[in-house]
Design an enzyme around this catalytic site. Structure first.
Site, PDB file in Angstrom:
ATOM      1  N   ARG A   1       0.818  -1.214   0.000  1.00 12.31           N
ATOM      2  CA  ARG A   1       0.000   0.000   0.000  1.00 12.31           C
ATOM      3  C   ARG A   1       0.852   1.265   0.000  1.00 12.31           C
ATOM      4  O   ARG A   1       1.856   1.358   0.700  1.00 12.31           O
ATOM      5  CB  ARG A   1      -0.914  -0.019   1.235  1.00 12.31           C
ATOM      6  CG  ARG A   1      -1.971   1.057   1.264  1.00 12.31           C
ATOM      7  CD  ARG A   1      -2.835   0.900   2.487  1.00 12.31           C
ATOM      8  NE  ARG A   1      -2.094   1.151   3.724  1.00 12.31           N
ATOM      9  CZ  ARG A   1      -2.542   0.818   4.938  1.00 12.31           C
ATOM     10  NH1 ARG A   1      -3.692   0.184   5.074  1.00 12.31           N
ATOM     11  NH2 ARG A   1      -1.818   1.086   6.002  1.00 12.31           N
ATOM     12  N   ASP A   2       0.428   2.247  -0.785  1.00  9.28           N
ATOM     13  CA  ASP A   2       1.035   3.581  -0.846  1.00  9.28           C
ATOM     14  C   ASP A   2       2.530   3.535  -1.152  1.00  9.28           C
ATOM     15  O   ASP A   2       3.272   4.446  -0.771  1.00  9.28           O
ATOM     16  CB  ASP A   2       0.776   4.342   0.458  1.00  9.28           C
ATOM     17  CG  ASP A   2       0.966   5.849   0.290  1.00  9.28           C
ATOM     18  OD1 ASP A   2       0.723   6.357  -0.813  1.00  9.28           O
ATOM     19  OD2 ASP A   2       1.371   6.513   1.266  1.00  9.28           O
ATOM     20  N   CYS A   3       2.973   2.488  -1.820  1.00  9.84           N
ATOM     21  CA  CYS A   3       4.380   2.383  -2.252  1.00  9.84           C
ATOM     22  C   CYS A   3       5.360   2.563  -1.099  1.00  9.84           C
ATOM     23  O   CYS A   3       6.480   3.058  -1.292  1.00  9.84           O
ATOM     24  CB  CYS A   3       4.693   3.414  -3.329  1.00  9.84           C
ATOM     25  SG  CYS A   3       3.545   3.454  -4.704  1.00  9.84           S
TER      26      CYS A   3
END
Length: 341
Positions: free
Chosen positions: A125-127
């Site tokens: 998630r969200d890099c």
């Protein structure tokens, strides 16, 4: 859902949302408030009219009101009603989303309203940035969305599915070696949630400032399962104006054969931070609450204005803010004070 298939989409959405019969300055404490003002400030938040969605009476904003009332900040508590009395999405956290979802579902049932959720737990998630985390691999995510759906059950609900997940593949932040897995999991999650009899699912599609060319989203959205979803969501946690988002959404919709969409209007009342500033998306100063949640949008393609981002939750440790998703009372107060309603 077969009983709705012959109905026009707007009527279909209204039928689901109305399943239960629902129509669509800081004080310093030096001066004691008048009895009437004090009574109004101490009253429990009541849902504002015009929305079929559930309002959490124990939200961060509602609790903050009580704290400020006890401290004598009655005026600020009154201003915060602009958040506390309006429906805001529930973002179930942790490996087990059931408790948060069941609380919302039970609360909504008592008031004959619809629960609004965000499913935000995709692996990688969200890099790895401010909102890093997510489920531990494919099996972990499958178990998670299974619990998510089980907790909703037959209740009327709207789910915004995985903010950033598609857009991060388009902009290259999510590395290509994770794309196939992500597309597969998004497809599965859409399909699983759509088996529920009274749940609407909107797949997140970023915002106009993030992915300037809307047509670059079309194939990724299709690969992620948009054809099985009820539509897509725009402007989640961002500040683009209603007019900008609507125009962008129409282009995406037309390219997807007329898919409907919902818009996050929680903090876009005065639009984005002017100029090309670094981290303009992260706790920008001077912003305002936007259009209150409603299914009366005046546009056949826009199913609802929603407060998907919880107004007052930090975007991350920037501009003096706490960690992402943490309640920030003074930022919430600023949003509410500048609201134009």
């Amino acid at each position: 859902m077969s009983r709705y298939r012959a109905l026009p989409y707007r009527i279909l959405l209204t039928a689901v949302l109305l399943t239960a019969g629902v129509g669509c300055s800081s004080g310093d404490g030096a001066e004691a408030p008048a009895p009437q003002a004090r009574a109004e400030a101490e009253a429990a938040p009541a849902p504002a009219p015009g929305s079929p969605f559930w309002v959490d009476p124990e939200s961060d904003a509602a609790r903050q009101m009580k704290i400020w009332q006890a401290q004598g900040r009655t005026s600020d508590a009154q201003v915060l009603r602009r958040i506390a009395e309006r429906p805001v999405a529930t973002w179930p956290s942790g490996d087990n989303p059931k408790p948060g979802i069941r609380k919302a579902v039970e609360g909504a049932a008592k008031e004959k309203r619809t629960a609004l959720f965000v499913a935000y737990n995709i692996p990688h998630r969200d890099c790895g940035k401010y909102s890093a985390g997510g489920a531990n691999g494919v099996d972990g995510y499958r178990a998670w969305y299974g619990m998510f759906a089980e907790a909703i059950g037959d209740a009327p609900a709207v789910v915004v599915l995985e903010p950033d997940a598609v857009a991060h593949m388009v902009d290259g932040c999510t590395t290509p070696d994770h794309h196939a897995e992500r597309y597969q999991l998004l497809n599965e999650a859409v399909e699983h949630l759509k088996r529920l009899p009274n749940t609407k699912v909107y797949l997140d599609a970023g915002n106009p400032a993030w992915i300037p060319d809307p047509y670059t989203l079309i194939e990724p959205l299709r690969r992620a399962g948009i054809d099985k979803a009820d539509g897509f969501a725009l402007n989640v946690s961002n500040f683009q104006t209603d007019a900008t988002v609507r125009a962008y959404g129409v282009k995406v919709s037309q390219a997807l054969g007329g898919k409907h969409f919902v818009m996050d209007t929680s903090r876009n009342g005065v639009g984005p931070l002017p100029g090309d500033r670094d981290q303009a998306w992260c706790n920008p100063p001077g912003r305002s609450l936007g259009t209150p949640p409603s299914v009366s949008t005046g546009d056949r393609l826009v199913d609802a204005f929603l407060w998907i981002k919880r107004p007052g939750d930090s975007d991350g440790p920037c501009r003096g803010g706490p960690s992402a998703g943490t309640w920030w009372p003074e930022y919430a107060l600023g949003l509410a004070k500048r609201a134009r309603f």
